[in-house]
Design an enzyme around this catalytic site. Structure first.
Site, PDB file in Angstrom:
ATOM      1  N   GLY A 254       0.821  -1.208   0.000  1.00 46.55           N
ATOM      2  CA  GLY A 254       0.000   0.000   0.000  1.00 46.55           C
ATOM      3  C   GLY A 254       0.846   1.246   0.000  1.00 46.55           C
ATOM      4  N   GLY A 258       0.623   3.983   8.555  1.00 46.59           N
ATOM      5  CA  GLY A 258       0.439   5.235   9.302  1.00 46.59           C
ATOM      6  C   GLY A 258      -0.252   4.912  10.605  1.00 46.59           C
ATOM      7  CB  CYS A 261       0.154   2.020  17.038  1.00 52.26           C
ATOM      8  SG  CYS A 261      -1.045   2.339  18.341  1.00 52.26           S
ATOM      9  CE  LYS A 264       2.083   6.003  20.215  1.00 48.83           C
ATOM     10  NZ  LYS A 264       2.542   5.038  21.181  1.00 48.83           N
ATOM     11  CE  LYS A 322      -7.015   0.389  11.850  1.00 48.18           C
ATOM     12  NZ  LYS A 322      -6.590  -0.829  12.494  1.00 48.18           N
TER      13      LYS A 322
HETATM   14  P1  NAD Z   1      -5.680   9.116  22.593  1.00 48.01           P
HETATM   15  O1  NAD Z   1      -4.884  10.324  22.261  1.00 48.01           O
HETATM   16  O2  NAD Z   1      -6.855   8.742  21.749  1.00 48.01           O
HETATM   17  O3  NAD Z   1      -6.210   9.221  24.098  1.00 48.01           O
HETATM   18  C1  NAD Z   1      -5.444   9.658  25.169  1.00 48.01           C
HETATM   19  C2  NAD Z   1      -6.368  10.359  26.140  1.00 48.01           C
HETATM   20  O4  NAD Z   1      -5.631  10.656  27.323  1.00 48.01           O
HETATM   21  C3  NAD Z   1      -6.913  11.690  25.639  1.00 48.01           C
HETATM   22  O5  NAD Z   1      -8.324  11.700  25.741  1.00 48.01           O
HETATM   23  C4  NAD Z   1      -6.279  12.734  26.568  1.00 48.01           C
HETATM   24  O6  NAD Z   1      -7.112  13.854  26.812  1.00 48.01           O
HETATM   25  C5  NAD Z   1      -6.075  11.915  27.814  1.00 48.01           C
HETATM   26  N1  NAD Z   1      -5.061  12.450  28.728  1.00 48.01           N
HETATM   27  C6  NAD Z   1      -3.838  12.966  28.429  1.00 48.01           C
HETATM   28  N2  NAD Z   1      -3.213  13.344  29.556  1.00 48.01           N
HETATM   29  C7  NAD Z   1      -4.035  13.054  30.596  1.00 48.01           C
HETATM   30  C8  NAD Z   1      -3.959  13.192  31.990  1.00 48.01           C
HETATM   31  N3  NAD Z   1      -2.887  13.724  32.552  1.00 48.01           N
HETATM   32  N4  NAD Z   1      -5.002  12.786  32.737  1.00 48.01           N
HETATM   33  C9  NAD Z   1      -6.098  12.256  32.172  1.00 48.01           C
HETATM   34  N5  NAD Z   1      -6.239  12.091  30.832  1.00 48.01           N
HETATM   35  C10 NAD Z   1      -5.222  12.487  30.054  1.00 48.01           C
HETATM   36  O7  NAD Z   1      -4.623   7.928  22.656  1.00 48.01           O
HETATM   37  P2  NAD Z   1      -4.886   6.373  22.367  1.00 48.01           P
HETATM   38  O8  NAD Z   1      -4.872   6.120  20.894  1.00 48.01           O
HETATM   39  O9  NAD Z   1      -6.030   5.918  23.180  1.00 48.01           O
HETATM   40  O10 NAD Z   1      -3.540   5.752  22.949  1.00 48.01           O
HETATM   41  C11 NAD Z   1      -3.297   5.669  24.343  1.00 48.01           C
HETATM   42  C12 NAD Z   1      -2.112   4.746  24.560  1.00 48.01           C
HETATM   43  O11 NAD Z   1      -2.438   3.428  24.107  1.00 48.01           O
HETATM   44  C13 NAD Z   1      -0.853   5.141  23.789  1.00 48.01           C
HETATM   45  O12 NAD Z   1       0.281   4.827  24.549  1.00 48.01           O
HETATM   46  C14 NAD Z   1      -0.914   4.264  22.562  1.00 48.01           C
HETATM   47  O13 NAD Z   1       0.365   4.010  22.015  1.00 48.01           O
HETATM   48  C15 NAD Z   1      -1.514   2.996  23.112  1.00 48.01           C
HETATM   49  N6  NAD Z   1      -2.220   2.178  22.137  1.00 48.01           N
HETATM   50  C16 NAD Z   1      -3.023   2.762  21.201  1.00 48.01           C
HETATM   51  C17 NAD Z   1      -3.716   1.958  20.297  1.00 48.01           C
HETATM   52  C18 NAD Z   1      -4.582   2.562  19.230  1.00 48.01           C
HETATM   53  O14 NAD Z   1      -4.944   1.847  18.288  1.00 48.01           O
HETATM   54  N7  NAD Z   1      -4.951   3.833  19.309  1.00 48.01           N
HETATM   55  C19 NAD Z   1      -3.597   0.559  20.353  1.00 48.01           C
HETATM   56  C20 NAD Z   1      -2.801   0.011  21.337  1.00 48.01           C
HETATM   57  C21 NAD Z   1      -2.116   0.824  22.229  1.00 48.01           C
END
Ligand code: NAD
Length: 435
Positions: A254, A258, A261, A264, A322
């Site tokens: 593709g 992006g 995850c 980063k 995606k």
């Molecule tokens: P996101 O940005 O969607 O959500 C993070 C949330 O945390 C936000 O709503 C933000 O306002 C809140 N936040 C930030 N600082 C804060 C604080 N001090 N107190 C309370 N809330 C706070 O992020 P996400 O995609 O949910 O990812 C979260 C973690 O999970 C990351 O480490 C990511 O790598 C991991 N992860 C993400 C995915 C995915 O598909 N998005 C999958 C597996 C793991």
């Protein structure tokens, strides 16, 4: 169990809603007051299939609540999940300020013995920092657990409710017992709960994403070579995917990976290894191959338009990184758009759900169409970046009629080449010969 989830984004909100669904008393906390106000009214801040019904039902039945009062949410909870973002810092390493800030508040706010679970993706060694931050002010004992999340955006609820496996990094019998019990309703079909030490659990998440990103970059490079040697990457993909040692998933070429995850986490893993003097040559290659790949679609557009896109109107289908998500973080479409704009093209884009997100990033630098067919009006070429289901069987006569030149540049190999020949569309795809 009384559970608190701090951070109500893609991961925290899905985890909180699914844990409430199995009967726990869950409070989701976030610093974003708008998000929390919306959630109290069942307004879901992200597009995630099935999540709205889950939040509405569990909130109505009193098992799920939302708050910005983070100490209040922590107080009384038995299990506290940290699910805040870990975005890349300037050098690519994971920025832990949110995780450690929350850990410190946990230490100040616990009112009983608790399990502190890191669900955010954090580099190996973070547990010790979390322990120090919690322990600084904690007046009660606490146990750490590293519980990396493997859900896929677009199928997050399904993935959480029916995980392939649950990874728990624990170092105390209490954490092992409580976390195994909390997850037992999700693994009734025999999926394993894999218990390990905390460092290995932290590492497992990065190794998984590193492996998946490697498959993508590998296939993208194979695709680029297929084009040059007259091969068809779809045939090659089927040929190798049927080998059980290889398997058929994650072999689709593709426009580069992006999302929030892979880019980063690959960067963070490389930085961790750099800091320890361990060469990760494979992952460095994966990263640079991916950067290159994000530009191949525009190379094809240029070829299709006889060498220049300057002044050309381009229809673009698919903005999200995606399908089945509105997430635009590190979406390949952003690179495609920047390249096209830099070369003087005018872009009219469509996406079934990510247009608001795209507007917040790109503003009026591009045009947005109500429907995928509207995007075609007066365009010279159609570029497909995201493989949304609704783009799979379009009305090709309508596309041909709307485009000034009958050209499709497809970054997802959605269509059969024979079909394109039959309908008389010039068709450029990835790893296959143009027709
Ligand atoms: P996101 O940005 O969607 O959500 C993070 C949330 O945390 C936000 O709503 C933000 O306002 C809140 N936040 C930030 N600082 C804060 C604080 N001090 N107190 C309370 N809330 C706070 O992020 P996400 O995609 O949910 O990812 C979260 C973690 O999970 C990351 O480490 C990511 O790598 C991991 N992860 C993400 C995915 C995915 O598909 N998005 C999958 C597996 C793991």
């Amino acid at each position: 169990m009384r559970v608190c989830v701090i951070g109500s984004g893609y991961v925290g909100l899905v985890a909180g809603a699914c844990l409430a669904e199995t009967g726990n008393d869950v409070c989701c906390a976030d610093i974003d007051a708008r998000k929390i106000d919306g959630l109290k009214q069942n307004v879901i801040p992200i597009f995630e299939p099935g999540l709205d019904a889950l939040v509405e039902r569990n909130q109505r039945e009193g098992r799920l609540s939302f708050t910005t009062d983070i100490p209040g949410a922590i107080s009384g909870a038995e299990v506290i999940f940290i699910a805040v973002g870990t975005p890349p810092g300037e050098d690519g390493s994971a920025d832990l300020q949110h995780v450690l800030g929350v850990a410190s508040v946990i230490g100040q706010s616990i009112t009983r013995e608790v399990i502190v679970v890191t669900k955010s993706t954090v580099p190996v060694g973070t547990a010790a920092k979390v322990a120090a931050a919690v322990g600084k002010n904690a007046k009660f004992p606490f146990h750490l657990c590293s519980n990396p999340e493997f859900l896929k955006e677009g199928a997050a609820v399904e993935d959480f409710l029916k995980p392939d496996r649950v990874v728990l990094g624990v170092e105390s019998a209490e954490a092992r017992r409580t976390m195994t019990e909390l997850y037992s309703p999700f693994v009734r079909n025999g999926q394993p709960i894999i218990l390990m030490d905390i460092a290995s659990a932290e590492m497992t998440k990065y190794a998984a994403n590193g492996m998946l990103a490697t498959r993508i970059s590998f296939m993208n490079e194979m695709a680029n070579l297929c084009e040059k040697v007259g091969a068809n990457v779809d045939a090659v993909r089927r040929g190798i995917g049927s080998d059980r040692r290889i398997g058929s998933s994650f072999l689709f070429p593709g426009p580069g990976y992006g999302g929030s995850c892979f880019p980063k986490d690959v960067k963070a893993l490389v930085r961790t290894a750099d800091g320890l003097g361990v060469p990760l040559d494979v992952l460095r290659g994966v990263e640079s191959a991916n950067e290159r790949q994000k530009h191949v679609l525009v190379d094809k557009v240029r070829t299709a338009l006889d060498g220049s896109v300057s002044g050309a109107r381009v229809a673009l289908w698919g903005l999200a990184f995606k399908p089945r998500t509105d997430d635009m973080r590190e979406a390949p479409s952003l690179t495609v758009i920047e390249d096209l704009l830099a070369e003087g093209a005018v872009i009219c884009a469509h996406d079934p759900v990510a247009m608001d997100q795209a507007r917040s990033i790109l503003g009026n630098r591009i045009e947005y169409a109500e429907s995928n067919y509207d995007a075609l009006q007066g365009a010279e070429v159609l570029v497909i970046v995201t493989d949304w289901h609704e783009y799979r069987h379009p009305d090709f006569e309508r596309i041909k009629g709307a485009l000034k030149r009958p050209v499709i540049v497809d970054g997802r190999n959605l269509y059969e080449m024979e079909k394109m020949k039959d309908v008389g569309l010039r068709y450029y795809s990835i790893g296959r010969q143009p027709v």
